[in-house]
Design a protein around this motif. Sequence first.
Motif, PDB file in Angstrom:
ATOM      1  N   VAL A  95      -2.888   4.546  -2.284  1.00 22.07           N
ATOM      2  CA  VAL A  95      -3.325   3.291  -3.422  1.00 22.07           C
ATOM      3  C   VAL A  95      -2.290   1.402  -2.911  1.00 22.07           C
ATOM      4  CG1 VAL A  95      -1.887   2.047  -5.967  1.00 22.07           C
ATOM      5  CG2 VAL A  95      -1.631   5.085  -4.657  1.00 22.07           C
ATOM      6  N   GLU A  96      -3.540   0.496  -3.159  1.00 25.15           N
ATOM      7  CA  GLU A  96      -3.291  -0.716  -2.579  1.00 25.15           C
ATOM      8  C   GLU A  96      -3.124  -1.087  -3.669  1.00 25.15           C
ATOM      9  OE1 GLU A  96      -6.696  -1.978  -0.854  1.00 25.15           O
ATOM     10  OE2 GLU A  96      -6.709  -0.342   0.619  1.00 25.15           O
ATOM     11  N   GLN A  97      -1.949  -1.979  -4.011  1.00 21.46           N
ATOM     12  CA  GLN A  97      -1.302  -2.805  -5.242  1.00 21.46           C
ATOM     13  C   GLN A  97      -0.962  -4.683  -4.634  1.00 21.46           C
ATOM     14  OE1 GLN A  97       2.382  -0.966  -5.343  1.00 21.46           O
ATOM     15  NE2 GLN A  97       1.371   0.482  -7.694  1.00 21.46           N
ATOM     16  N   PRO A  98      -2.520  -5.340  -4.895  1.00 17.17           N
ATOM     17  CA  PRO A  98      -1.799  -6.547  -4.699  1.00 17.17           C
ATOM     18  C   PRO A  98      -1.290  -7.169  -5.577  1.00 17.17           C
ATOM     19  CG  PRO A  98      -4.377  -5.993  -5.452  1.00 17.17           C
ATOM     20  CD  PRO A  98      -3.421  -4.516  -5.793  1.00 17.17           C
ATOM     21  N   VAL A  99      -0.095  -8.442  -5.036  1.00 15.95           N
ATOM     22  CA  VAL A  99       0.087  -9.149  -5.641  1.00 15.95           C
ATOM     23  C   VAL A  99      -1.033 -10.149  -6.634  1.00 15.95           C
ATOM     24  CG1 VAL A  99       1.485 -11.409  -5.670  1.00 15.95           C
ATOM     25  CG2 VAL A  99       2.309  -9.147  -3.937  1.00 15.95           C
ATOM     26  N   TYR A 104       4.557   7.258   1.410  1.00 16.49           N
ATOM     27  CA  TYR A 104       5.392   6.489   2.514  1.00 16.49           C
ATOM     28  C   TYR A 104       4.672   5.006   2.017  1.00 16.49           C
ATOM     29  CZ  TYR A 104       5.626  10.106   5.844  1.00 16.49           C
ATOM     30  OH  TYR A 104       6.651  11.111   6.460  1.00 16.49           O
ATOM     31  N   GLU A 105       5.351   3.534   2.382  1.00 17.20           N
ATOM     32  CA  GLU A 105       4.391   2.412   1.960  1.00 17.20           C
ATOM     33  C   GLU A 105       4.650   1.439   2.637  1.00 17.20           C
ATOM     34  OE1 GLU A 105       7.795   0.735  -1.069  1.00 17.20           O
ATOM     35  OE2 GLU A 105       6.000   1.653  -2.568  1.00 17.20           O
ATOM     36  N   VAL A 117       0.625  -1.066  -0.125  1.00 15.56           N
ATOM     37  CA  VAL A 117      -0.043  -0.287   0.444  1.00 15.56           C
ATOM     38  C   VAL A 117       0.793   1.204   0.177  1.00 15.56           C
ATOM     39  CG1 VAL A 117      -1.777   1.341   1.155  1.00 15.56           C
ATOM     40  CG2 VAL A 117      -1.827  -1.468   1.339  1.00 15.56           C
ATOM     41  N   GLU A 118       0.633   1.970  -0.952  1.00 21.21           N
ATOM     42  CA  GLU A 118       1.133   3.183  -0.917  1.00 21.21           C
ATOM     43  C   GLU A 118      -0.082   4.749  -0.397  1.00 21.21           C
ATOM     44  OE1 GLU A 118       3.535   4.416  -4.640  1.00 21.21           O
ATOM     45  OE2 GLU A 118       3.532   1.956  -5.802  1.00 21.21           O
ATOM     46  N   ILE A 119       1.211   5.400  -0.106  1.00 18.25           N
ATOM     47  CA  ILE A 119       0.139   6.741   0.940  1.00 18.25           C
ATOM     48  C   ILE A 119       0.710   7.868   0.152  1.00 18.25           C
ATOM     49  CG2 ILE A 119      -0.223   7.347   3.326  1.00 18.25           C
ATOM     50  CD1 ILE A 119       0.978   3.961   3.400  1.00 18.25           C
ATOM     51  N   VAL A 120       0.245   8.519  -0.512  1.00 22.78           N
ATOM     52  CA  VAL A 120       0.929   9.883  -0.497  1.00 22.78           C
ATOM     53  C   VAL A 120       0.633  11.278   0.770  1.00 22.78           C
ATOM     54  CG1 VAL A 120       1.193  11.477  -2.494  1.00 22.78           C
ATOM     55  CG2 VAL A 120       0.823   9.495  -2.629  1.00 22.78           C
TER      56      VAL A 120
END
Length: 88
Positions: A65-69, A19-20, A6-9
Amino acid sequence: MKGDRVEIVVDAGDTTRTYEVVASRAGRRVETAVRRGVVEVSEVTRSGSVVRTARFMATRVLALVEQPVPREDTSEVMARPLREDPET
Protein backbone atom coordinates in the motif's frame (compact mmCIF):
# COMPACT_ATOMS: atom_id res chain seq x y z
CA MET A 1 8.55 13.90 -0.20
CA LYS A 2 8.83 13.78 3.54
CA GLY A 3 5.95 11.74 4.87
CA ASP A 4 5.56 9.44 1.86
CA ARG A 5 4.91 5.98 3.22
CA VAL A 6 4.63 2.41 1.95
CA GLU A 7 3.06 -0.36 4.03
CA ILE A 8 3.92 -3.98 3.25
CA VAL A 9 1.79 -6.85 4.60
CA VAL A 10 3.67 -10.16 4.59
CA ASP A 11 2.51 -13.74 5.23
CA ALA A 12 4.55 -15.05 8.16
CA GLY A 13 3.19 -18.59 8.31
CA ASP A 14 0.29 -18.64 10.77
CA THR A 15 0.03 -14.83 11.01
CA THR A 16 0.70 -11.67 9.02
CA ARG A 17 3.23 -8.95 9.70
CA THR A 18 3.07 -5.33 8.63
CA TYR A 19 6.15 -3.26 7.82
CA GLU A 20 6.40 0.44 6.98
CA VAL A 21 9.02 2.37 5.04
CA VAL A 22 8.69 6.14 5.52
CA ALA A 23 10.50 9.05 3.89
CA SER A 24 11.92 10.44 7.12
CA ARG A 25 13.47 13.73 5.94
CA ALA A 26 12.63 16.54 3.56
CA GLY A 27 13.51 15.79 -0.05
CA ARG A 28 13.41 12.02 0.32
CA ARG A 29 10.95 9.71 -1.38
CA VAL A 30 9.98 6.05 -1.23
CA GLU A 31 10.31 3.87 -4.34
CA THR A 32 9.08 0.33 -4.92
CA ALA A 33 10.34 -2.27 -7.39
CA VAL A 34 9.60 -5.91 -8.12
CA ARG A 35 12.57 -7.81 -9.56
CA ARG A 36 13.27 -11.51 -9.91
CA GLY A 37 10.68 -12.54 -7.33
CA VAL A 38 11.72 -9.94 -4.77
CA VAL A 39 9.76 -6.84 -3.72
CA GLU A 40 12.15 -4.02 -2.87
CA VAL A 41 11.06 -0.82 -1.09
CA SER A 42 13.72 1.90 -0.78
CA GLU A 43 14.01 5.33 0.77
CA VAL A 44 15.88 7.50 -1.74
CA THR A 45 17.43 10.99 -1.50
CA ARG A 46 17.03 13.77 -4.08
CA SER A 47 20.29 12.79 -5.74
CA GLY A 48 19.12 9.18 -6.12
CA SER A 49 21.28 7.48 -3.51
CA VAL A 50 19.52 4.80 -1.45
CA VAL A 51 19.34 5.42 2.29
CA ARG A 52 17.73 2.13 3.32
CA THR A 53 16.03 -0.80 1.65
CA ALA A 54 13.52 -3.45 2.70
CA ARG A 55 13.34 -6.67 0.66
CA PHE A 56 10.60 -9.31 0.74
CA MET A 57 9.91 -12.49 -1.23
CA ALA A 58 7.17 -11.64 -3.73
CA THR A 59 5.33 -14.90 -3.01
CA ARG A 60 4.94 -13.88 0.67
CA VAL A 61 3.72 -10.31 0.08
CA LEU A 62 -0.05 -10.05 0.57
CA ALA A 63 -0.44 -6.28 0.12
CA LEU A 64 1.68 -3.31 -0.85
CA VAL A 65 0.00 0.00 0.00
CA GLU A 66 1.56 3.26 -1.17
CA GLN A 67 0.40 6.32 0.77
CA PRO A 68 1.80 9.53 -0.73
CA VAL A 69 1.61 12.86 1.07
CA PRO A 70 -1.14 15.08 -0.38
CA ARG A 71 0.43 17.65 -2.70
CA GLU A 72 -0.68 21.28 -2.99
CA ASP A 73 -3.22 21.93 -5.72
CA THR A 74 -1.71 24.56 -8.03
CA SER A 75 -4.85 24.93 -10.19
CA GLU A 76 -6.27 27.60 -7.86
CA VAL A 77 -3.11 29.69 -8.13
CA MET A 78 -3.16 29.55 -11.94
CA ALA A 79 -6.87 30.52 -12.11
CA ARG A 80 -6.41 33.85 -10.30
CA PRO A 81 -5.66 36.96 -12.34
CA LEU A 82 -2.14 38.25 -11.91
CA ARG A 83 -3.30 41.81 -11.27
CA GLU A 84 -6.49 43.80 -11.20
CA ASP A 85 -7.78 45.34 -14.42
CA PRO A 86 -7.35 49.16 -14.12
CA GLU A 87 -10.52 49.87 -16.17
CA THR A 88 -12.95 48.24 -13.76
